[in-house]
Write an enzyme that holds these catalytic residues in place. Structure first.
Site, PDB file in Angstrom:
ATOM      1  N   GLY A 239       0.681  -1.200  -0.036  1.00  0.00           N
ATOM      2  CA  GLY A 239       0.070  -0.023   0.109  1.00  0.00           C
ATOM      3  C   GLY A 239       0.845   1.248   0.014  1.00  0.00           C
ATOM      4  N   PRO A 274       4.982  -5.262  -0.317  1.00  0.00           N
ATOM      5  CG  PRO A 274       7.165  -4.777  -0.885  1.00  0.00           C
ATOM      6  CD  PRO A 274       6.156  -5.732  -0.209  1.00  0.00           C
ATOM      7  N   GLY A 275       4.190  -3.667  -3.581  1.00  0.00           N
ATOM      8  CA  GLY A 275       4.080  -3.806  -5.121  1.00  0.00           C
ATOM      9  C   GLY A 275       4.695  -2.437  -5.599  1.00  0.00           C
ATOM     10  NE  ARG A 276       0.470   2.447  -6.096  1.00  0.00           N
ATOM     11  CZ  ARG A 276      -0.609   2.325  -6.872  1.00  0.00           C
ATOM     12  NH1 ARG A 276      -0.696   2.816  -8.170  1.00  0.00           N
ATOM     13  NH2 ARG A 276      -1.862   1.766  -6.270  1.00  0.00           N
ATOM     14  CE1 TYR A 316      -8.090   1.846 -10.099  1.00  0.00           C
ATOM     15  CE2 TYR A 316      -6.158   2.195 -11.306  1.00  0.00           C
ATOM     16  CZ  TYR A 316      -7.162   1.293 -10.792  1.00  0.00           C
ATOM     17  OH  TYR A 316      -6.803   0.008 -10.860  1.00  0.00           O
ATOM     18  CB  CYS A 342     -13.707   2.907 -30.392  1.00  0.00           C
ATOM     19  SG  CYS A 342     -12.887   2.892 -31.750  1.00  0.00           S
ATOM     20  CD  GLU A 343     -14.938   2.279 -24.291  1.00  0.00           C
ATOM     21  OE1 GLU A 343     -15.380   3.002 -23.725  1.00  0.00           O
ATOM     22  OE2 GLU A 343     -15.207   1.173 -24.620  1.00  0.00           O
ATOM     23  CE1 TYR A 371      -1.336  -3.339  -8.714  1.00  0.00           C
ATOM     24  CE2 TYR A 371      -0.419  -1.429  -8.071  1.00  0.00           C
ATOM     25  CZ  TYR A 371      -0.801  -2.697  -7.745  1.00  0.00           C
ATOM     26  OH  TYR A 371      -0.687  -3.354  -6.318  1.00  0.00           O
TER      27      TYR A 371
HETATM   28  N1  LLP Z   1      -1.175  -6.905  -0.812  1.00  0.00           N
HETATM   29  C1  LLP Z   1      -2.399  -7.135  -1.379  1.00  0.00           C
HETATM   30  C2  LLP Z   1      -3.487  -7.957  -0.606  1.00  0.00           C
HETATM   31  C3  LLP Z   1      -3.163  -6.338  -2.444  1.00  0.00           C
HETATM   32  O1  LLP Z   1      -4.308  -6.474  -2.628  1.00  0.00           O
HETATM   33  C4  LLP Z   1      -2.320  -5.287  -2.910  1.00  0.00           C
HETATM   34  C5  LLP Z   1      -2.796  -4.480  -4.006  1.00  0.00           C
HETATM   35  C6  LLP Z   1      -0.983  -5.223  -2.490  1.00  0.00           C
HETATM   36  C7  LLP Z   1      -0.567  -6.129  -1.301  1.00  0.00           C
HETATM   37  C8  LLP Z   1      -0.040  -4.360  -3.137  1.00  0.00           C
HETATM   38  O2  LLP Z   1      -0.294  -2.984  -2.979  1.00  0.00           O
HETATM   39  P1  LLP Z   1       0.628  -1.804  -3.474  1.00  0.00           P
HETATM   40  O3  LLP Z   1       1.996  -2.058  -2.556  1.00  0.00           O
HETATM   41  O4  LLP Z   1       0.976  -2.014  -4.768  1.00  0.00           O
HETATM   42  O5  LLP Z   1      -0.168  -0.733  -3.130  1.00  0.00           O
HETATM   43  N2  LLP Z   1      -4.623  -1.158  -9.893  1.00  0.00           N
HETATM   44  C9  LLP Z   1      -4.355  -0.172  -9.050  1.00  0.00           C
HETATM   45  C10 LLP Z   1      -3.876  -0.719  -7.671  1.00  0.00           C
HETATM   46  C11 LLP Z   1      -4.687  -1.987  -7.065  1.00  0.00           C
HETATM   47  C12 LLP Z   1      -3.984  -2.471  -5.832  1.00  0.00           C
HETATM   48  C13 LLP Z   1      -4.556  -3.902  -5.454  1.00  0.00           C
HETATM   49  N3  LLP Z   1      -3.918  -4.598  -4.305  1.00  0.00           N
HETATM   50  C14 LLP Z   1      -3.769   0.796  -9.577  1.00  0.00           C
HETATM   51  O6  LLP Z   1      -3.234   1.022 -10.431  1.00  0.00           O
HETATM   52  O7  LLP Z   1      -3.489   1.994  -8.854  1.00  0.00           O
END
Ligand code: LLP
Length: 415
Positions: A239, A274-276, A316, A342-343, A371
C-alpha cells in the site's frame, strides 16, 4: 538519482537513449530500469530489517518473470492472488515457503495447486473459504497454514477503487467478526491458524491510516494471544504510495519505524507485500505521436498507446507525467493526450502543457512500472506491447510484442 534522465535534449534510460530502443522494438512499449528497481529494492529491504520480516513482493503490480526473478534472487517471496500468479512466481524461481496467497475468490483448484506447491500461508478472506481450504487440505492429506485477513474499517484516504479496508469493501473479515472466525477455525483439523493479515488499500500517501490499522490489528493480536492462539506471522500487506505528481508519501523507513513502535512486544515475523513502491517509478511507457488534431474546441495529441495498454488514467483518472522523449524549445500547447481506442475514457493525460510535438515524436509516460502492463488487455484487438529492461548500456526485450496471430491463437470457428 533518477535513471530516466535527459542528456542534452534526449531522454535516456540509464545509458541507453530511449529513442534508440524505440527504433529497435517499435512503439508503444514499457521500459524498465534495473538500476531503479535495485535502488527501490534496497531501500525497502534495508528499512524492513528493523523488524524480523519476510518481504513478499505483490506480483500483481508487475508480473513479468524477469522482474520477479530479480526480486526472488535477492531473497524476496511473493504475494499472489491467483493460480496464474503462483505459476509465474514458480517459473521465476520463487521459494514457495515465502509465498502468501490473498484474494476473496480462491477456487478449489487454485487452493489445491497452492497446497501442492507448499506455500507459506493462505490469507483467508471469509469463513466459507477456510472451510473449503480445510476440505481440500484434508483430501490431500496436508495441513494448510492460514491467517485471517481482517478488515479493520480504516479509511486509507486513497482512490475509492483501490481502498480495501473499509467496511463496505468486499475484502477480509470484519473486525467485529474476527475473533469468532479464529474461534471457529479451532474446529478444523486440516488448518494451522498461524497468522493475522491486513491490507487496507493502495497508493497511501499518509502514515496515519497505516498506524490506525496496525493499532487495531495489534489489539486483536493481544486478544488472540491471550486466548491461546500462537500468531507467528503478522502480514501487514502493501500500500505504500509513490510520487506521480506532487504526492509526498512516507519513506519506507518512516513506515517501518512507526510499525515497530506500535507492535512493541510482538515476537513473531512481520510480512510485507509491497508492489507499487518497488516497481512504479522503475518504469515508463513509451508511445509515439500519430496525429495532432485540433477540433476547434480542443487540441488532441493522438498517440499509438491507449487505455488497453495503460488503463490507470481511464480507470482512476490517475495522473501520469508525460514528457516528450526529445526536448523541444518553442511554443507550448495545451492538449489532451489520447489513444486510438473507441472510448472517450481513452486518455493518457488531460489538459497537458506540451511542447509542439510532431507526428512521429516519442512521448514518455512516467510512473508506469506498476499496474501498467499487468493491467493491459487486447481491447480493440490490439496486440499487447513489448516490455524492455535496461541494465546500464544494454537493453533486453523481456516480453515480445504480441502479433495479430497471437490475438486469435486460442479461437475457433465451430463446425
Ligand atoms: N497486498 C494485497 C492483498 C493487495 O491487494 C495489494 C494490491 C498489494 C498487496 C500491493 O499493494 P501496493 O503496495 O502495490 O499498493 N490497480 C490499482 C492498484 C490496485 C491494488 C490492488 N491490491 C492501481 O493501478 O492503482
Amino acid at each position: 538519482m533518477n535513471d530516466f534522465v535527459f542528456k542534452e535534449n534526449e531522454l535516456y534510460c540509464e545509458e541507453v537513449p530511449v529513442r534508440h530502443i524505440a527504433s529497435g522494438v517499435g512503439t508503444p512499449f514499457y521500459l524498465y530500469s534495473l538500476a531503479t528497481l535495485k535502488r527501490h529494492f534496497n531501500v525497502f529491504n534495508e528499512s524492513s530489517k528493523i523488524l524480523d520480516s519476510i518481504v513478499c513482493y505483490s506480483v500483481k503490480a508487475n508480473s513479468n518473470i524477469a522482474i520477479l526473478n530479480f526480486l526472488f534472487k535477492m531473497g524476496w517471496g511473493a504475494d499472489i492472488v491467483s493460480g496464474g500468479e503462483l505459476f509465474r512466481a514458480i517459473k521465476a524461481g520463487v521459494d514457495t515457503q515465502k509465498v502468501v496467497y490473498s484474494g476473496v475468490g480462491k477456487t478449489e483448484s487454485e487452493i489445491e495447486f497452492a497446497l501442492k506447491s507448499d506455500i507459506l500461508m493462505f490469507n483467508v478472506e471469509s469463513l466459507p473459504e477456510v472451510f473449503l481450504i480445510d476440505k481440500v487440505a484434508g483430501n490431500l492429506g496436508k495441513k494448510a497454514r492460514i491467517s485471517f485477513r481482517i478488515n479493520p474499517n480504516v479509511d486509507p484516504k486513497t482512490h475509492p477503487y483501490i481502498s480495501t479496508g473499509l467496511k463496505q469493501n468486499k475484502f477480509g473479515i470484519s473486525i467485529k467478526h474476527a475473533f469468532f472466525a479464529y474461534e471457529k477455525s479451532k474446529e478444523l483439523k486440516n488448518v494451522d491458524v498461524a497468522g493475522l493479515d491486513c491490507h487496507i488499500g493502495s497508493q497511501l500517501t499518509e502514515i496515519s491510516p497505516f498506524n490506525d490499522a496496525v493499532t487495531i490489528i495489534r489489539d486483536l493480536l493481544v486478544k488472540l494471544t491471550a486466548s491461546g492462539f500462537d500468531i507467528k506471522y503478522l502480514d501487514l500487506g502493501g500500500g505504500l504510495g509513490i510520487t506521480y505528481e506532487n504526492e509526498i508519501p512516507p519513506h519506507p523507513s518512516t513506515y517501518m519505524n512507526s510499525i515497530k513502535s506500535i507492535l512493541e512486544n510482538y515476537k513473531g515475523k512481520v510480512i510485507f507485500e509491497p508492489g507499487r513502491v518497488i516497481v512504479g517509478n522503475s518504469g515508463i511507457f513509451v508511445t509515439k505521436v500519430v496525429y495532432n488534431k485540433d477540433t476547434g474546441n480542443k487540441n488532441f495529441v493522438i498517440v499509438d498507446g491507449g487505455m488497453n495498454d495503460l488503463i490507470r488514467p481511464a480507470l482512476y483518472e490517475a495522473y501520469h507525467e508525460i514528457i516528450p522523449v526529445t526536448k523541444k524549445s518553442g511554443p507550448r500547447i495545451r492538449a489532451d493526450v489520447v489513444g486510438p481506442i473507441c472510448e472517450s475514457a481513452d486518455f493518457l493525460g488531460k489538459d497537458r502543457l506540451l511542447s509542439q510535438v510532431q507526428e512521429g515524436d516519442l512521448l514518455a509516460v512516467y510512473g508506469a512500472g506498476a499496474y501498467g502492463f499487468s493491467m493491459s488487455s487486447n481491447y480493440n484487438s490490439r496486440p499487447r506491447v513489448a516490455e524492455v529492461l535496461v541494465d546500464k548500456d544494454k537493453y533486453c526485450v523481456i516480453r515480445q510484442r504480441e502479433t495479430y496471430d497471437d490475438l486469435i491463437a486460442k479461437e475457433f470457428i465451430p463446425g
